[in-house]
Each structure stands twice: as structure tokens, then as C-alpha cells.
Design an enzyme around this catalytic site. Structure first.
Site, short mmCIF file in Angstrom:
data_model
loop_
_atom_site.label_atom_id
_atom_site.label_comp_id
_atom_site.label_asym_id
_atom_site.label_seq_id
_atom_site.Cartn_x
_atom_site.Cartn_y
_atom_site.Cartn_z
N GLY A 46 25.58 29.28 59.29
CA GLY A 46 26.88 28.45 59.38
C GLY A 46 26.57 27.12 58.66
N GLN A 51 28.39 18.13 57.09
CA GLN A 51 26.76 18.24 56.84
C GLN A 51 26.59 18.07 55.39
OE1 GLN A 51 26.41 22.11 59.33
NE2 GLN A 51 24.46 21.21 59.41
N HIS A 136 29.42 25.89 67.46
CA HIS A 136 28.42 24.92 66.80
C HIS A 136 29.10 24.12 65.86
CE1 HIS A 136 24.34 24.03 65.67
NE2 HIS A 136 24.92 23.60 64.69
N GLU A 137 29.74 25.00 64.72
CA GLU A 137 30.40 24.17 63.53
C GLU A 137 31.27 23.31 63.73
OE1 GLU A 137 28.31 24.43 61.23
OE2 GLU A 137 27.08 25.97 61.82
N HIS A 140 30.54 19.99 64.69
CA HIS A 140 30.29 19.15 63.65
C HIS A 140 31.43 18.39 63.30
CE1 HIS A 140 26.00 19.81 62.66
NE2 HIS A 140 26.17 21.23 62.41
NI NI Z 1 24.71 22.55 62.65
#
Ligand code: NI
Length: 170
Positions: A46, A51, A136-137, A140
Site C-alpha cells: 500500500g 508518502q 493504514h493508508e 496517511h
Molecule cells: Ni504506511
């Protein structure tokens, strides 16, 4: 397609709240493709746009195992529309927190509404690893890393190690 540099914590760009995409256009589609290529090269399962230094609500996932055909998911403006009461714990890692892992508790299942690469509205009912990974993504996009879910003591230890590694390689 091109691979993009992945930001490593601590980095202020990983703490920004990402903005919604207004139109899913060629620029967004190119970013989705570049993010997938970057994720596959890392390798990871992912990757979220912050990021790679882009503060937009965009993420990619592929949970196919090695040797299986690729199953890329391209997700724009995701929203959790339902989450299970039941939680699950999973050992998580992150391309922006390399070589560190921690158990994180999250809802076991979620329904997520999003736009696909053509701007069409879609919904996915995620359970198991997909549920963990998508949450989780999505974190972000809020400037939240998995280490923000663990104790401050352990988080600071990890961040100090990452900072030291950055200084060594600089
Ligand atoms: Ni991550």
C-alpha cells in the site's frame, strides 16, 4: 510510469492533512500509475500520496501474494461509511517507517466509498488484511502514521533510530 522517492519519517510532509481531489483527470491517473510502480518497486502492499510528497487524498493497494497476478486498487477520496464494532490486531509496517513493525488495533471490517481512476463512485467491503491496509493508508491522508497508534515511548525510540539512520546516510 516512473518511480517516485518515498518520504521517510520524521518528515513534516507526512504530518499534513491531505486535500480532496476535485477532478480525477490525467494528472491524477498518472500519479496513481506512478504510485503503483513505486509501491511495487519498494516492494510494498500500500502507498498513500503524502508518502511521495503529494498532499492529496489518493492511495494505491495491491494485496496479491508473490506469484499471483497483480490486483492493483486505485483509490481517490476514500471515506469510511461503516466500521465493525469488532476490532482486530495486526502487525503493521510502513514504507515511510522502514524496518520497524508494531501491533496496531483497528476495526476488523470497514466499508469504504471512493472514486476509481475514472471518477466513478465505488464501495468496497473490506475485511482481513485489506481492512487493516486500507485504514493504514487512509491514516496517511490525515497525517497519521501507524507509530502514532503505539506508546509514545516506543514511537520516540523508533523516530530517533530513523533520524539517526538519515544522518548516517546523508
Ligand atoms: Ni504506511
Amino acid at each position: 510510469m516512473a518511480t517516485l522517492p518515498i518520504l521517510v519519517a520524521p518528515d513534516p510532509r507526512l504530518k499534513i492533512k491531505a486535500k480532496p481531489v476535485e477532478v480525477v483527470d490525467e494528472t491524477v491517473r498518472k500519479l496513481l500509475d506512478d504510485m503503483l510502480e513505486t509501491m511495487y518497486a519498494a516492494p510494498g502492499i500500500g502507498l498513500a500520496a503524502p508518502q511521495v510528497g503529494v498532499a492529496q487524498r489518493i492511495l494505491v493497494l495491491d494485496l496479491a501474494r508473490e506469484g499471483e497476478p497483480r490486483q492493483p486498487m486505485k483509490i481517490v477520496n476514500p471515506e469510511i461509511v461503516w466500521a465493525s464494532d469488532e476490532d482486530t490486531e495486526h502487525n503493521e509496517g510502513c514504507l515511510s517507517v522502514p524496518e520497524h513493525y508494531a501491533d496496531v488495533v483497528r476495526p476488523a471490517e470497514v466499508k469504504v466509498r471512493y472514486l476509481d481512476e475514472n471518477g466513478a463512485s465505488r464501495e468496497v467491503h473490506a475485511s482481513g488484511l485489506l481492512a487493516t491496509c486500507i485504514q493504514h493508508e487512509m491514516d496517511h491522508l490525515e497525517g497519521v502514521l501507524f507509530i502514532d497508534h503505539i506508546s509514545a515511548l516506543r514511537r520516540n525510540m523508533i523516530l530517533r533510530k530513523l533520524l539517526k539512520a538519515k544522518r548516517v546516510s546523508a
